[in-house]
Scaffold this motif. Sequence first.
Motif, PDB file in Angstrom:
ATOM      1  N   UNK A   1      -3.103  15.396  -5.582  1.00 19.72           N
ATOM      2  CA  UNK A   1      -3.001  14.916  -4.243  1.00 19.72           C
ATOM      3  C   UNK A   1      -1.489  14.840  -3.683  1.00 19.72           C
ATOM      4  N   UNK A   2      -0.702  14.587  -4.384  1.00 23.24           N
ATOM      5  CA  UNK A   2       0.850  14.747  -3.903  1.00 23.24           C
ATOM      6  C   UNK A   2       1.160  16.164  -3.969  1.00 23.24           C
ATOM      7  N   UNK A   3       0.711  16.843  -4.858  1.00 26.27           N
ATOM      8  CA  UNK A   3       1.335  18.353  -4.862  1.00 26.27           C
ATOM      9  C   UNK A   3       0.884  19.122  -3.538  1.00 26.27           C
TER      10      UNK A   3
ATOM     11  N   UNK B   1      -0.806  17.700  -0.700  1.00 28.50           N
ATOM     12  CA  UNK B   1      -0.641  16.930   0.563  1.00 28.50           C
ATOM     13  C   UNK B   1       0.226  15.839   0.691  1.00 28.50           C
ATOM     14  N   UNK B   2       0.502  14.997  -0.167  1.00 28.39           N
ATOM     15  CA  UNK B   2       1.211  13.683  -0.015  1.00 28.39           C
ATOM     16  C   UNK B   2       2.919  13.763  -0.062  1.00 28.39           C
ATOM     17  N   UNK B   3       3.290  14.709  -0.959  1.00 27.59           N
ATOM     18  CA  UNK B   3       4.760  14.782  -1.085  1.00 27.59           C
ATOM     19  C   UNK B   3       5.509  14.845   0.178  1.00 27.59           C
ATOM     20  N   UNK B   4       7.021  14.481   0.233  1.00 27.41           N
ATOM     21  CA  UNK B   4       7.578  14.633   1.393  1.00 27.41           C
ATOM     22  C   UNK B   4       7.574  16.129   1.854  1.00 27.41           C
ATOM     23  N   UNK B   5       7.118  16.254   3.172  1.00 37.82           N
ATOM     24  CA  UNK B   5       7.093  17.624   3.696  1.00 37.82           C
ATOM     25  C   UNK B   5       5.664  18.358   3.518  1.00 37.82           C
ATOM     26  N   UNK B   6       4.915  17.530   2.952  1.00 42.06           N
ATOM     27  CA  UNK B   6       3.461  17.842   2.902  1.00 42.06           C
ATOM     28  C   UNK B   6       2.640  17.738   4.199  1.00 42.06           C
ATOM     29  N   UNK B   7       1.515  18.333   4.068  1.00 44.77           N
ATOM     30  CA  UNK B   7       0.681  18.558   5.087  1.00 44.77           C
ATOM     31  C   UNK B   7       0.323  16.797   5.727  1.00 44.77           C
ATOM     32  N   UNK B   8       0.023  16.224   4.849  1.00 43.82           N
ATOM     33  CA  UNK B   8      -0.144  14.699   5.187  1.00 43.82           C
ATOM     34  C   UNK B   8       0.754  13.601   5.099  1.00 43.82           C
ATOM     35  N   UNK B   9       2.153  13.811   4.891  1.00 47.46           N
ATOM     36  CA  UNK B   9       3.232  13.078   4.567  1.00 47.46           C
ATOM     37  C   UNK B   9       3.527  12.349   6.170  1.00 47.46           C
ATOM     38  N   UNK B  10       3.746  11.108   6.175  1.00 43.67           N
ATOM     39  CA  UNK B  10       4.159  10.550   7.203  1.00 43.67           C
ATOM     40  C   UNK B  10       5.287   9.518   6.837  1.00 43.67           C
ATOM     41  N   UNK B  11       6.410   9.332   7.289  1.00 46.38           N
ATOM     42  CA  UNK B  11       7.399   8.715   6.683  1.00 46.38           C
ATOM     43  C   UNK B  11       7.289   7.314   6.930  1.00 46.38           C
TER      44      UNK B  11
ATOM     45  N   UNK C   1       0.976  -1.292  -0.064  1.00 48.34           N
ATOM     46  CA  UNK C   1       0.100  -0.103  -0.028  1.00 48.34           C
ATOM     47  C   UNK C   1       0.770   1.276  -0.004  1.00 48.34           C
ATOM     48  N   UNK C   2       0.677   2.149  -0.775  1.00 47.86           N
ATOM     49  CA  UNK C   2       1.394   3.500  -0.789  1.00 47.86           C
ATOM     50  C   UNK C   2       0.643   4.880  -0.949  1.00 47.86           C
ATOM     51  N   UNK C   3       1.374   5.764  -1.032  1.00 46.52           N
ATOM     52  CA  UNK C   3       0.659   6.978  -1.023  1.00 46.52           C
ATOM     53  C   UNK C   3      -0.437   7.173  -2.020  1.00 46.52           C
ATOM     54  N   UNK C   4      -0.094   6.503  -3.257  1.00 50.32           N
ATOM     55  CA  UNK C   4      -0.916   6.741  -4.468  1.00 50.32           C
ATOM     56  C   UNK C   4      -2.341   6.114  -4.215  1.00 50.32           C
TER      57      UNK C   4
END
Length: 292
Positions: free
Chosen positions: A152-154, A156-166, A131-134
């Motif tokens: 969605x990436x631009x 919320x989801x890209x590294x540093x975005x508001x919903x990014x979780x490593x 399962x991935x961010x996509x």
Amino acid sequence: MRIDLHTHSNVSDGTVSPDTLVHRAAAAGLDVVALTDHDTFDGWPIALTAADDTGVVVVPGAEISTRLRGAGVHVLGYLLDPTFEPLRDELTKVRDSRANRLARMTQLLTEAGLPVDVSDVLAAAGPATTIGRPHVADALVAKGYLTDRTEAFDRFLSEGGPAYVPKYALDVHEAVRLIRAAGGVAVLAHPWGRASRRVLDADTIAALARSGMDGIEVDHEDHSAQDRAALRAIAESLDLLITGSSDYHGTGKSGHELGVNTTDPAEYERLLERAAASTRVAGRGSPLRPIP
Ligand code: AMP
Ligand code: ZN
Ligand code: FE
Ligand code: FE
């Protein structure tokens, strides 16, 4: 001979099944296609069966999530023994971490005004075992909040975005060693793409070569003409394999159609020779052995 060495099916974040992928590769005029789903070998049996039906040669592989100085780096492993436990254990750890971060990601999205549950993401992921961010993006699109994965990436989801979780990812040198210990060939995926460019200078690439890395994916849509020329020069100076690929994700990633970049047949031959030598040195079984 047309050779594409990096594609994804819906076993990870592509949008077509492994057998449809192989049929599409045949229709696109490819002679060889590698299936390289993220952190899993689960698509291999179906893809290899489809290979028999179509005459397309399928190279079994995986794109492994690794980390280097805080940045995500992707390493392609080809023709390795999928039963090699130390590598299987690491991939299980990565997949578990991917699944475990969904609660936090959906919470952050809900707080940002996009209410979504883990169950929505799992529904969007369908048959995927990685399962991935996509898939999070697909859930947001299914709810009608956003237009596509890119938005969605631009937002919320890209590294540093508001919903990014490593997520957990293994050390990049360790990943290279494990691929080789499993009898496979290790190729650095899109080194100068988005996330990894910052950490992969020429000296670091040379250090990876000393750890056993076999090649560099030079021809990839994330690389400009200038990037490709510079990476080709680095690969030649280190006697590394040079590959080219689409990084096809079905409708999940535009501009990455099958065969948009291809690998030189001579480089593919070298890759097969390296794989045979690697399997011999590692004392492993055939990568084509069924997964227990
Ligand atoms: P993850 O595996 O969860 O770290 O998510 C990374 C995956 O998301 C990679 O396979 C990328 O292909 C994909 N990805 C990254 N950025 C984008 C984007 N802007 N649009 C579509 N897919 C993306
Ligand atoms: Zn992907
Ligand atoms: Fe990648
Ligand atoms: Fe990929």
